[in-house]
Write a protein that holds these residues in place. Structure first.
Motif: not given
Ligand code: PLP
Length: 380
Positions: A305-328
């Motif tokens: 999740e840290t890497m996901l949000h670091c990439l988001e700072i650069y306007d780059i979008f990826v996932s951690t686990v599949s989208a439907c499970s990631s909020k858990a």
């Protein structure tokens, strides 16, 4: 923006948007079930979508049902089949790396007294075929449920080998296939694929959200999930949506053009990222022979999740686990089931491509990863 989260969802193309808006005129907004000329016009346009969708998938129109999403397709297929075919057997065979849309249906079957056999999967994500043969040979196996391309790793099912085993050992067993992540990326011809039921999702192929497809081979009987006015040959009641059907048909038509060229572009992006990320001590978790549209990578020193949000700072979008499970906030069960150690799986990020991604985006991605390591990595 660099959008590398195409396995979670894709954006509708201009062609899809235009086709949807053309399907929303007053002249086409009648109920396809109405007897007057507005109904006839809507029905005829809807049938055009149905016929074209069936043709593009290598199926017959009477084998295609439009649903609200692939999750609904999976529920209708798996639960509807078992409910209708009680004498086919009490066992279902699958793996624990399926999408939740399948796993939750299997859990529901277990709750209702069915026996579900989960085959072990290897580090390549493929089910143990010896265990499959043993399970089928034991008899009583009504249904097998597998995924053609895994949504978290891109692992490809050995479909032909599975069919050979089934046809040799237990030809009466039926076959449900989740082809959601394969559609538009490899050529799909349903009659050649050899499954009895199959699900697809519009929003994974640059269509709009709210429409999926269920294929049920002619002659296979299932109980419908949604009861009501008997639309879609009684397989899925509810007034048909021309706009949603049109969006699926148009997205599929577009995705069916230049499949091989798109594959080559994505394969070269994937190969570049594998090489560059491995050189930065990232661990590549997608198998070598995975579909190149999905690249699962574990980053040293960064939780997912840290890497996901670091990439988001650069306007780059990826996932951690599949989208439907990631909020858990869970570690990927798919990776854990494939034997990836917890510590490595906890740092996994899924990068997923569409045919519209470019090598320039991949190069920029690497530049940003370097910057993230320079700025945010805790020096050991
Ligand atoms: N199956 C797979 C392999 C998926 O990746 C998804 C979506 O992530 C689904 C099923 C469910 O699709 P939908 O969102 O259309 O319900």
């Amino acid at each position: 923006m660099i959008y590398f989260d195409n396995s979670a969802t894709t954006f509708p193309t201009e062609r899809v948007r235009a086709a949807c808006s053309a399907a929303m005129t007053d002249e086409l907004s009648g109920n396809p079930g109405s007897l007057h000329k507005l109904g006839v016009a809507a029905d005829s346009a809807y049938n055009e979508c149905l016929n074209n969708t069936a043709k593009l998938l290598g199926a017959k129109p009477q084998e295609i049902v439009f649903t609200s999403c692939a999750t609904e397709s999976a529920n209708t297929a798996i639960r509807g089949f078992m409910s209708r075919n009680k004498r086919a057997g009490n066992t279902v065979v699958s793996t624990r790396t399926e999408h939740k849309a399948t796993l939750e249906c299997l859990a529901n079957l277990e709750k209702n007294g069915y026996n579900v056999v989960y085959l072990p999967v290897g580090s390549d994500g493929k089910p143990d075929l010896g265990a499959l043969e043993d399970t089928l040979a034991a008899g009583d196996c009504a249904l097998m449920c597998f995924t053609l391309v895994n949504n978290e790793t891109g692992s490809i099912l050995p479909n032909e080998e599975i069919l050979k085993i089934k046809n040799r050992v237990s030809p009466s067993t039926f076959f449900y296939l989740d082809a959601v992540q394969a559609l538009g990326k490899i050529r799909i011809d349903l009659h050649k694929l050899g499954c009895d039921m199959c699900s697809f999702s519009g929003h994974k192929i640059h269509g709009i959200k709210g429409v999926g497809v269920l294929y049920v081979r002619e002659g296979v009987r299932i109980d419908p999930f949604i009861l009501g006015g008997g639309q879609q040959r009684g397989m899925r009641s509810g007034t048909q949506s021309l706009v949603l059907a049109r969006s699926f048909e148009t997205a599929l038509e577009e995705a069916s053009e230049g499949v091989e060229d798109a594959y080559d572009i994505v394969a070269s992006i994937n190969a570049y990222l594998r090489k560059e990320l491995a050189a930065r001590k990232a661990i590549i978790l997608s198998p070598d022979d995975a579909l190149p549209y999905v690249l699962n990578v574990s980053f040293d020193g960064f939780e997912s999740e840290t890497m996901l949000h670091c990439l988001e700072i650069y306007d780059i979008f990826v996932s951690t686990v599949s989208a439907c499970s990631s909020k858990a906030k869970k570690v990927s069960y798919v990776l854990l089931e494939s034997g990836v150690p917890q510590k490595i799986a906890a740092n996994a990020v899924r990068i997923s491509f569409s045919r519209y991604n470019t090598m320039a985006e991949a190069e920029e991605f690497i530049r940003c990863v370097d910057e993230i390591y320079d700025k945010f990595a805790v020096r050991k």
